[in-house]
Design a protein around this motif. Sequence first.
Motif, PDB file in Angstrom:
ATOM      1  N   GLN A 172     -69.325  52.358 127.961  1.00  0.00           N
ATOM      2  CA  GLN A 172     -68.036  52.449 127.309  1.00  0.00           C
ATOM      3  C   GLN A 172     -68.242  53.368 125.653  1.00  0.00           C
ATOM      4  O   GLN A 172     -69.382  53.247 125.065  1.00  0.00           O
ATOM      5  N   ALA A 173     -67.323  54.122 125.623  1.00  0.00           N
ATOM      6  CA  ALA A 173     -67.498  55.138 124.250  1.00  0.00           C
ATOM      7  C   ALA A 173     -67.127  54.123 123.124  1.00  0.00           C
ATOM      8  O   ALA A 173     -65.969  53.602 122.989  1.00  0.00           O
ATOM      9  N   PRO A 174     -68.281  53.889 122.140  1.00  0.00           N
ATOM     10  CA  PRO A 174     -67.875  53.102 121.148  1.00  0.00           C
ATOM     11  C   PRO A 174     -66.668  53.602 120.110  1.00  0.00           C
ATOM     12  O   PRO A 174     -65.936  52.919 119.631  1.00  0.00           O
ATOM     13  N   ASP A 175     -66.561  54.869 120.317  1.00  0.00           N
ATOM     14  CA  ASP A 175     -65.441  55.323 119.363  1.00  0.00           C
ATOM     15  C   ASP A 175     -63.827  54.828 119.537  1.00  0.00           C
ATOM     16  O   ASP A 175     -63.120  54.675 118.658  1.00  0.00           O
ATOM     17  N   LEU A 176     -63.948  54.345 120.969  1.00  0.00           N
ATOM     18  CA  LEU A 176     -62.628  53.994 121.399  1.00  0.00           C
ATOM     19  C   LEU A 176     -62.175  52.747 120.808  1.00  0.00           C
ATOM     20  O   LEU A 176     -61.236  52.278 120.680  1.00  0.00           O
ATOM     21  N   TRP A 177     -63.354  52.151 120.155  1.00  0.00           N
ATOM     22  CA  TRP A 177     -63.048  50.715 119.821  1.00  0.00           C
ATOM     23  C   TRP A 177     -62.256  50.685 118.274  1.00  0.00           C
ATOM     24  O   TRP A 177     -61.737  49.791 118.056  1.00  0.00           O
ATOM     25  N   CYS A 178     -62.242  51.937 117.778  1.00  0.00           N
ATOM     26  CA  CYS A 178     -61.658  52.064 116.413  1.00  0.00           C
ATOM     27  C   CYS A 178     -60.108  51.743 116.838  1.00  0.00           C
ATOM     28  O   CYS A 178     -59.339  51.178 115.851  1.00  0.00           O
ATOM     29  N   GLU A 179     -59.517  51.992 117.936  1.00  0.00           N
ATOM     30  CA  GLU A 179     -58.322  51.547 118.320  1.00  0.00           C
ATOM     31  C   GLU A 179     -58.090  50.490 119.050  1.00  0.00           C
ATOM     32  O   GLU A 179     -57.054  49.779 119.089  1.00  0.00           O
ATOM     33  N   THR A 180     -58.929  50.042 120.078  1.00  0.00           N
ATOM     34  CA  THR A 180     -58.785  48.839 121.020  1.00  0.00           C
ATOM     35  C   THR A 180     -59.270  47.355 120.353  1.00  0.00           C
ATOM     36  O   THR A 180     -58.873  46.626 120.435  1.00  0.00           O
ATOM     37  N   HIS A 181     -60.383  47.507 119.385  1.00  0.00           N
ATOM     38  CA  HIS A 181     -61.043  46.656 118.496  1.00  0.00           C
ATOM     39  C   HIS A 181     -61.336  46.938 117.085  1.00  0.00           C
ATOM     40  O   HIS A 181     -62.387  46.705 116.597  1.00  0.00           O
ATOM     41  N   PRO A 182     -60.183  47.304 116.464  1.00  0.00           N
ATOM     42  CA  PRO A 182     -60.286  47.637 114.985  1.00  0.00           C
ATOM     43  C   PRO A 182     -60.746  46.453 114.219  1.00  0.00           C
ATOM     44  O   PRO A 182     -61.585  46.833 113.245  1.00  0.00           O
TER      45      PRO A 182
END
Length: 319
Positions: free
Chosen positions: A34-44
């Motif tokens: 999974q792209a870690p960057d996406l966690w900025c929006e899914t797991h802030p």
Amino acid sequence: MPDQLSRMLGERPWLLADGATGTNLYNMGLAPGQAPDLWCETHPDKVRELHRQMITSGADIILTNSFGANASRLRLAKAQDRVVSLNRTAARLAREAVAEVGRAVVVAGSIGPIGEIMAPMGRLTEAEATAMFTEQAQALKDGGADVLWIETVSAVEEMRAAAKAAQTVGMPWCGMMSFEPGGRSMMGVTPPQLASLMDRLPYPPVAYGANCGTGPAELLMAVAGFAASGNERPLIAKPNAGVPRYQDGGLIYDATPEVMAEFGVLARDLGVRIIGGCCGTTPAHLAAMREAMIAAPRGPRPSPERISARIAQVMGPGE
């Protein structure tokens, strides 16, 4: 007015940069692939918590969770249309973590390589790379980053493109390449060649150096090559915490906090001004590094032989 990073470099002999982003998020539950960057929006909350842990461990510079947030890499996750929102959010989350503490901490907007081979060996042109970097850089600036942190680059053309992007958006920047054990980047660049490039750029960085790689000893050898080049720009050293292995469902790297603490002291004595850790470097590693660099008396500039011997000694037999 000088930028925040330049001000702090003017006031202190060394600054502590943070540790790993991806590795630590993986150990906080990020799924493999999974792209870690996406966690900025899914797991802030988890991203913000990691920033807090790095700051609590003594980091003077924290990197945004945006290493792979360019259009090319995000295309793999079908998120190429979210470059602006992800980078703005990454910078904002780091900014919010810094706002909670009563000391100066630099928010560095992390920009990794685009993930494609540059022309003439590959298809990606310098103009295309510059456009992708510029989109990411502008969003990091808009989100509140203090400086752009361009890292793990292997090609001269890609570093030039990133420098142009920083100039276009009017942001101070730092640039790092990753070097293989043979002393060259994946695309064949040597540390003296990178030092020469930094001197020739129309928009030079605040600081430059090496990150990632195969561990602290090898990275310090690369940094010694910068120091020998005569370039007086501040140096950065941010190695992986050794080599990874899977253990108890997570990634563990073989360089202990004691090893990274020894690395920090050696880097400081080598004259490196910004010292941190890359993949595998946890808040515990970072705290040990800071404690050691404060406590250990300043020593002479270490030779390559001393670097190898000291790191091997603290790694212990069989590692």
